[in-house]
Design a protein around this motif. Structure first.
Motif, PDB file in Angstrom:
ATOM      1  N   THR A  16       0.831  -1.193   0.000  1.00 12.50           N
ATOM      2  CA  THR A  16       0.000   0.000   0.000  1.00 12.50           C
ATOM      3  C   THR A  16       0.870   1.250   0.000  1.00 12.50           C
ATOM      4  OG1 THR A  16      -0.127   0.072   2.407  1.00 12.50           O
ATOM      5  CG2 THR A  16      -1.794  -1.246   1.279  1.00 12.50           C
ATOM      6  N   ARG A  17       0.221   2.415   0.021  1.00 11.58           N
ATOM      7  CA  ARG A  17       0.948   3.681   0.021  1.00 11.58           C
ATOM      8  C   ARG A  17       1.064   4.303   1.408  1.00 11.58           C
ATOM      9  NH1 ARG A  17       1.630   6.204  -4.953  1.00 11.58           N
ATOM     10  NH2 ARG A  17       2.862   7.626  -3.668  1.00 11.58           N
ATOM     11  N   HIS A  18       0.470   3.676   2.405  1.00  9.61           N
ATOM     12  CA  HIS A  18       0.551   4.196   3.771  1.00  9.61           C
ATOM     13  C   HIS A  18       0.325   3.044   4.740  1.00  9.61           C
ATOM     14  CE1 HIS A  18      -0.185   6.713   7.334  1.00  9.61           C
ATOM     15  NE2 HIS A  18       0.314   7.729   6.640  1.00  9.61           N
ATOM     16  N   GLU A  19       1.037   3.079   5.866  1.00  8.53           N
ATOM     17  CA  GLU A  19       0.947   1.970   6.826  1.00  8.53           C
ATOM     18  C   GLU A  19      -0.419   1.888   7.500  1.00  8.53           C
ATOM     19  OE1 GLU A  19       5.359   2.888   6.462  1.00  8.53           O
ATOM     20  OE2 GLU A  19       3.536   4.091   6.733  1.00  8.53           O
ATOM     21  N   THR A  20      -1.057   3.043   7.755  1.00  4.47           N
ATOM     22  CA  THR A  20      -2.400   2.987   8.337  1.00  4.47           C
ATOM     23  C   THR A  20      -3.314   2.161   7.448  1.00  4.47           C
ATOM     24  OG1 THR A  20      -2.203   5.112   9.465  1.00  4.47           O
ATOM     25  CG2 THR A  20      -4.416   4.351   8.983  1.00  4.47           C
ATOM     26  N   THR A  21      -3.251   2.416   6.146  1.00  3.38           N
ATOM     27  CA  THR A  21      -4.102   1.694   5.210  1.00  3.38           C
ATOM     28  C   THR A  21      -3.751   0.219   5.162  1.00  3.38           C
ATOM     29  OG1 THR A  21      -3.942   3.709   3.885  1.00  3.38           O
ATOM     30  CG2 THR A  21      -5.122   1.867   2.927  1.00  3.38           C
ATOM     31  N   ALA A  22      -2.478  -0.109   5.305  1.00  6.44           N
ATOM     32  CA  ALA A  22      -2.065  -1.517   5.286  1.00  6.44           C
ATOM     33  C   ALA A  22      -2.723  -2.287   6.422  1.00  6.44           C
ATOM     34  CB  ALA A  22      -0.549  -1.615   5.377  1.00  6.44           C
ATOM     35  N   VAL A  23      -2.687  -1.712   7.623  1.00 11.79           N
ATOM     36  CA  VAL A  23      -3.292  -2.389   8.771  1.00 11.79           C
ATOM     37  C   VAL A  23      -4.806  -2.462   8.586  1.00 11.79           C
ATOM     38  CG1 VAL A  23      -3.487  -2.422  11.282  1.00 11.79           C
ATOM     39  CG2 VAL A  23      -1.399  -1.554  10.222  1.00 11.79           C
TER      40      VAL A  23
ATOM     41  N   GLY B  59     -10.162  12.355   1.491  1.00  5.14           N
ATOM     42  CA  GLY B  59      -8.848  12.985   1.467  1.00  5.14           C
ATOM     43  C   GLY B  59      -7.806  12.334   2.348  1.00  5.14           C
ATOM     44  N   PHE B  60      -8.220  11.466   3.249  1.00  7.32           N
ATOM     45  CA  PHE B  60      -7.241  10.865   4.159  1.00  7.32           C
ATOM     46  C   PHE B  60      -6.259   9.951   3.433  1.00  7.32           C
ATOM     47  CE2 PHE B  60     -10.320  12.223   7.314  1.00  7.32           C
ATOM     48  CZ  PHE B  60      -9.523  12.583   8.376  1.00  7.32           C
ATOM     49  N   HIS B  61      -6.761   9.103   2.545  1.00  3.16           N
ATOM     50  CA  HIS B  61      -5.884   8.114   1.909  1.00  3.16           C
ATOM     51  C   HIS B  61      -6.210   7.930   0.429  1.00  3.16           C
ATOM     52  CE1 HIS B  61      -4.114   7.014   5.730  1.00  3.16           C
ATOM     53  NE2 HIS B  61      -5.312   6.812   6.247  1.00  3.16           N
ATOM     54  N   ILE B  62      -6.504   9.028  -0.254  1.00  3.60           N
ATOM     55  CA  ILE B  62      -6.873   8.903  -1.663  1.00  3.60           C
ATOM     56  C   ILE B  62      -5.722   8.389  -2.519  1.00  3.60           C
ATOM     57  CG2 ILE B  62      -6.254  11.267  -2.370  1.00  3.60           C
ATOM     58  CD1 ILE B  62      -9.000  11.227  -3.934  1.00  3.60           C
TER      59      ILE B  62
END
Length: 597
Positions: A57-64, A457-460
């Motif tokens: 993914t592009r961000h660790e928050t999104t990965a989890v 907008g948080f993880h677009i």
């Protein structure tokens, strides 16, 4: 599960990273979500060699959160990886939501070499185990490479048994890159058979059968814990002639066209002050703000209430409960049906009344499809979206008011699974990760990722992840150029006292459809009601894709109206999103104001 035997890779030594990857594969892990960090390379290479699919993914928050979405749809443990300290810190929001929402997540992180402890080493400032402990079921640092299989198996079982939740294991980089002494690898406690979940107490089930048979207007409210109970839950409902509603955390597995499917439990608020439910079974459904708190609007305070949950501490947490049962939801359904026999009356009028809740004449249905500001009415826009997507899709609902409009129209889509991703933390932006995880867990279905322009907008940037992995995801952005719940809440509270609406506006210049195309997805803009159906159907065929649907910031949703709780009664202090509180010493306060005039 076959006995675990580690395998030596071709052309290189077996390392700690291989033991970790092979241990997870032995436990059934097929995919892991994460973001690269050099600390993890020994594991990543090992995972590739072990046949574990890696979704970066592009961000660790999104990965989890993707691991959590995968767990919610698949029923398996979601695996994720985040690198040392910086990646770990970015992953904490995902752990926090998984812990609050009881999702089984196995999170892998790393840290500097053990010899570099407390030396201000690169990415070595925070003690990750100490930081993670309050928001995980289990957190541990492995310091011996040979113990990796044992610790991994223990953590995996912890995540997925009893009250489920996230676990985190810190593997220092030297442990991952070190070869084990093969005859010392801890295999003895790895192959543990699955632990049987708790079943209900038979005497309490007998008591519940009697209470249920006395009910004239019973309902079942389900939560996330009913995942996997499809057939036995339907049998329970049909045996007792009871309509089934769901907490918006997770939709009921009762078929969409079944006469006993009642829809979102929030719909029961329509009966408040009228002839409401006289018996409520909370089946793996936690009380709280998702079920209108202690107001009695959804769970009537004068009803007979029974609650089934794996956590005895949840039973009676916010409502007086008449019958409490600690049990797995599926085993409870089986035990109850086995004991129930006949004798359950059928209230045809009540069944129809509950089933028809999704068709009650909301005021929004009679309003014009275009608002006075010239923009699309958000209710009609979202209803048209739900009418246009394929039946049996997976729907993730994010955002504030955008999410509420989606929830009001959700049953039109007849989804396979639907859930509000914001959870008990009210965490905006989760829908991106949840959608990625869901699409990987079930690639046969369309995943609909619904947002407002705020939550989007948080993880677009995850549109890039969606495109790279060619995931079958349609993103819908209900765009009103504002933090809708925030500005409408301020309008309700400050309409008579202030014209200011601070920190509530968003840019009208952001072209989300162009952003989507820039990340490799199809993008379309929708501004008119008669464009919705054709555009959504076009985008369904062109996934991964995104619709930027321009809607009006008005009207305010009924949920915002009820949550803000505005009143003209001067004896109450309005506390937005919670119960109002009585003004202390009101008469003295009023007298003081008059004295200052």
């Amino acid at each position: 599960m076959a006995p675990f035997k580690f395998e030596k890779p071709k052309n290189r030594d077996i390392l700690g990273g291989d033991l970790l990857a092979q241990s997870l594969r032995n436990l059934g892990a097929e995919v892991a979500f994460g973001l690269h960090g050099g600390h993890l390379d020994a594991f990543l290479i090992g995972a590739h060699d072990a046949g574990i699919r890696l979704i970066d993914t592009r961000h660790e928050t999104t990965a989890v959160q993707a691991a959590e979405g995968y767990a919610k749809v698949s029923g398996k443990v979601g695996v994720c990886f985040v690198t040392a300290n910086s990646g770990f810190s970015n992953g904490l929001p995902g752990l926090a939501t998984a812990f609050a929402d009881r999702s089984p997540i196995f999170c892998i992180t790393s840290s500097p070499p053990l010899q570099d402890a407390e030396t201000n080493a690169l990415q070595g400032f925070h003690d990750q185990v100490v930081v993670a402990k309050p928001i995980t079921k289990f957190a541990h640092r492995v310091t011996n490479v040979e113990e990796i299989p044992r610790i991994v198996a223990y953590a995996f079982r912890s995540a997925n048994t009893g009250i489920k939740g996230p676990v985190l294991i810190d593997f220092p980089i030297d442990v991952l890159f070190s070869p084990p002494v093969l005859d010392r690898v801890a295999l003895g406690a790895v192959d543990v058979p699955p632990v049987a979940p708790p079943a209900p107490d038979p005497a309490t089930v007998d008591k519940l059968v009697s209470a249920w048979k006395e009910a004239k207007r019973p309902v079942i409210i389900t939560g996330t814990g009913v995942l996997g109970t499809n057939k036995v839950l339907q049998t329970l409902a049909e045996t007792t002639n009871t309509p089934v509603f769901y907490s918006n955390k997770f939709s009921t597995p009762i078929p969409a066209d079944h006469e006993l499917r009642g829809g979102p439990a929030t719909g029961l608020a329509a009966f408040a002050g009228k002839e409401h439910a006289d018996f409520v079974l909370l089946l793996a459904a936690r009380t709280g703000f998702l079920l209108a708190g202690r107001s009695g609007a959804v769970v009537p305070n004068d009803a007979t209430i029974a609650q089934v949950d794996l956590d005895g501490g949840e039973i009676g947490k916010s409502h007086a409960v008449n019958i409490g049962i600690v049990s797995d939801a599926g085993l409870f359904c089986e035990a109850f049906v086995a004991k129930a026999g006949g004798g359950f009356s059928r209230n045809d009028a009540w069944v129809k009344k509950c089933h028809d809740l999704n068709n009650i004449p909301l005021p929004y249905k009679q309003q014009e499809k275009v608002m006075p500001d010239g923009q699309l009415h958000p209710y009609h826009g979202m209803a048209a979206v739900m009418n246009s997507i394929p039946k049996d899709s997976i729907i993730m609902v994010d955002g504030g008011e955008a999410g509420q409009w989606a929830s009001l129209t959700l049953e039109r889509a007849k989804p396979h699974v639907a859930m509000v991703s914001t959870g008990y933390l009210g965490f905006l932006g989760n829908g991106w990760g949840y959608s990625i995880g869901a699409a990987v867990a079930d690639p046969s279905r369309l995943v609909v990722n619904i947002h407002g322009d705020g939550s989007a907008g948080f993880h677009i940037q995850e549109l890039d992840t969606i495109a790279r992995h060619n995931l079958k995801i349609l993103t819908i952005i209900a765009n009103n150029y504002a933090w809708g719940m925030s500005i409408n809440g301020q309008d309700l509270i400050y309409e008579k006292t202030s014209a200011a609406r601070p920190a509530t506006r968003l840019s009208q210049g952001c072209k989300y459809e162009t952003v989507s195309e820039g990340f490799g997805c199809t993008g379309k803009r929708i501004e008119k009601h008669d464009e919705v159906e054709s555009t959504i159907k076009e985008l369904v065929e062109a996934t991964p894709s995104l619709a930027n649907m321009i809607v009006s910031v008005k009207p305010t949703t009924p949920a915002t109206l009820s949550m803000v709780g505005v009143t003209d009664d001067p004896n109450w202090i309005v506390v937005p999103y919670y119960d109002n509180v009585p003004r202390p010493y009101y008469k003295q306060f009023e007298n003081g104001l008059r004295a200052n005039e």
